[in-house]
Design an enzyme around this catalytic site. Sequence first.
Site, PDB file in Angstrom:
ATOM      1  N   THR A   1       0.906  -1.158   0.000  1.00 28.07           N
ATOM      2  CA  THR A   1       0.000   0.000   0.000  1.00 28.07           C
ATOM      3  C   THR A   1       0.927   1.184   0.000  1.00 28.07           C
ATOM      4  O   THR A   1       2.058   1.070   0.469  1.00 28.07           O
ATOM      5  CB  THR A   1      -0.825   0.015   1.326  1.00 28.07           C
ATOM      6  OG1 THR A   1      -1.743  -1.060   1.327  1.00 28.07           O
ATOM      7  CG2 THR A   1      -1.558   1.321   1.550  1.00 28.07           C
TER       8      THR A   1
ATOM      9  N   ARG B   1     -13.770  -7.134   0.044  1.00 24.45           N
ATOM     10  CA  ARG B   1     -13.079  -6.812   1.301  1.00 24.45           C
ATOM     11  C   ARG B   1     -12.468  -5.400   1.227  1.00 24.45           C
ATOM     12  O   ARG B   1     -11.821  -5.038   0.258  1.00 24.45           O
ATOM     13  CB  ARG B   1     -11.983  -7.841   1.544  1.00 24.45           C
ATOM     14  CG  ARG B   1     -11.093  -7.562   2.770  1.00 24.45           C
ATOM     15  CD  ARG B   1      -9.838  -6.825   2.397  1.00 24.45           C
ATOM     16  NE  ARG B   1      -8.903  -6.727   3.515  1.00 24.45           N
ATOM     17  CZ  ARG B   1      -7.803  -5.974   3.500  1.00 24.45           C
ATOM     18  NH1 ARG B   1      -7.515  -5.259   2.443  1.00 24.45           N
ATOM     19  NH2 ARG B   1      -7.005  -5.924   4.535  1.00 24.45           N
TER      20      ARG B   1
ATOM     21  N   GLY C   1      -9.866  -2.879   3.351  1.00 25.89           N
ATOM     22  CA  GLY C   1      -8.894  -2.842   4.441  1.00 25.89           C
ATOM     23  C   GLY C   1      -8.959  -1.513   5.158  1.00 25.89           C
ATOM     24  O   GLY C   1      -9.991  -0.826   5.178  1.00 25.89           O
ATOM     25  N   ASP C   2      -7.836  -1.137   5.746  1.00 22.73           N
ATOM     26  CA  ASP C   2      -7.771   0.109   6.512  1.00 22.73           C
ATOM     27  C   ASP C   2      -7.581   1.337   5.633  1.00 22.73           C
ATOM     28  O   ASP C   2      -7.903   2.451   6.054  1.00 22.73           O
ATOM     29  CB  ASP C   2      -6.606   0.039   7.515  1.00 22.73           C
ATOM     30  CG  ASP C   2      -5.268  -0.235   6.817  1.00 22.73           C
ATOM     31  OD1 ASP C   2      -5.239  -1.016   5.833  1.00 22.73           O
ATOM     32  OD2 ASP C   2      -4.247   0.330   7.243  1.00 22.73           O
TER      33      ASP C   2
ATOM     34  N   GLY D   1       0.194  -2.732   6.090  1.00 21.19           N
ATOM     35  CA  GLY D   1       0.210  -3.956   6.887  1.00 21.19           C
ATOM     36  C   GLY D   1      -1.185  -4.545   6.976  1.00 21.19           C
ATOM     37  O   GLY D   1      -2.004  -4.336   6.084  1.00 21.19           O
TER      38      GLY D   1
HETATM   39  N1  ASP Z   1      -3.099  -2.296   4.648  1.00 17.28           N
HETATM   40  C1  ASP Z   1      -3.431  -2.871   3.368  1.00 17.28           C
HETATM   41  C2  ASP Z   1      -4.747  -3.554   3.459  1.00 17.28           C
HETATM   42  O1  ASP Z   1      -5.011  -4.167   4.482  1.00 17.28           O
HETATM   43  C3  ASP Z   1      -2.451  -3.839   2.852  1.00 17.28           C
HETATM   44  C4  ASP Z   1      -1.009  -3.586   3.121  1.00 17.28           C
HETATM   45  O2  ASP Z   1      -0.644  -2.488   3.487  1.00 17.28           O
HETATM   46  O3  ASP Z   1      -0.198  -4.496   2.980  1.00 17.28           O
HETATM   47  O4  ASP Z   1      -5.474  -3.536   2.501  1.00 17.28           O
END
Ligand code: ASP
Length: 316
Positions: free
Chosen positions: A172, A200, A202-203, A224
Amino acid sequence: MTPSTSYNPCVLLVASANGSVGMSAGWAILSAGGTALDAVEAAAREVEDNPDDHSVGYSGYPNLLGQVELDASLMDGQTRRAGAVGGVRRFRHPVSIARAVMERLPHVMLVGDGAERLAAEVGMEPEDLLTPEAEAAWREGVNGELKPEDSRRRLLDRVAGLFADPEHVAGTVNFLAIDSRGHLASAVSTSGWAWKYPGRLGDSPVIGAGNYCDDRFGAAACTGWGELAIRGVTAHTLVTLLSQGAPLEEAANGAFAALSGLDVPGGEPIMNLVALDREGRHTGLSSQPGTAYVAWEEGMSNYVTLPRRVVSIAAR
Ligand code: ASP
């Protein structure tokens, strides 16, 4: 929540390491007196265009069914207005759709068809985002086992396996900026977890989780395990600690500490963040060794790559 009184704005651009391809575009805007908001958007667009980055934008890795689904958000620290989009399949610049949500609608977040409708209305061109390389990686990643008609149970089993899979691909991009007027902005863009369950989020598009920014105190953004940053409201936690007077490193430690003890489905919980305070101090933290972030400050002729401080997260 009283801001500190001594304050010398320091023009600054900070990013996750994969943001290095966008640093020049962002810095060109900041150094010419442009806004932090324009800088983080322009910088993120460069990463969204980068075909070698399979975690953001065009050529991002797809979901379990082979569909690219992009998420992004953007926040203006002066007004604390924000825009976010999720599940964008046909437009390579979700960060700009997020900005259109923020500036043209009375909303903060749009997903799927609605986000794409707005993108088309503001003149963006739809395209196929799945590159042959990303498709080949997906075929290998899901072992050619899954088809769109597969049962929900089968898909869920596969997703549960991803948590424990150390090879699973993630990434990301985060950008945080302070402009010459002392205003802050933040942008986050992602294709999310490779082979994620369709739909889905994510954050990254969740304001407060993967992205938060407030001129009075500072800004933070995460990469993450998005599920952890959502549950720990990680970016907002850090900025709240700044607002309570914690120095930057202490606030970052506190945001990581808030994740300790959360039960996780398997594997080692992974969290990374970049953050800055309104005086222009910046930091990067990671739960994993050997990771970096990048920063460009007034007076530098290029960005520098800096190690992230390793802070472990105690899983339950
Ligand atoms: N934070 C991102 C997500 O959960 C993925 C990542 O940063 O690796 O979509």
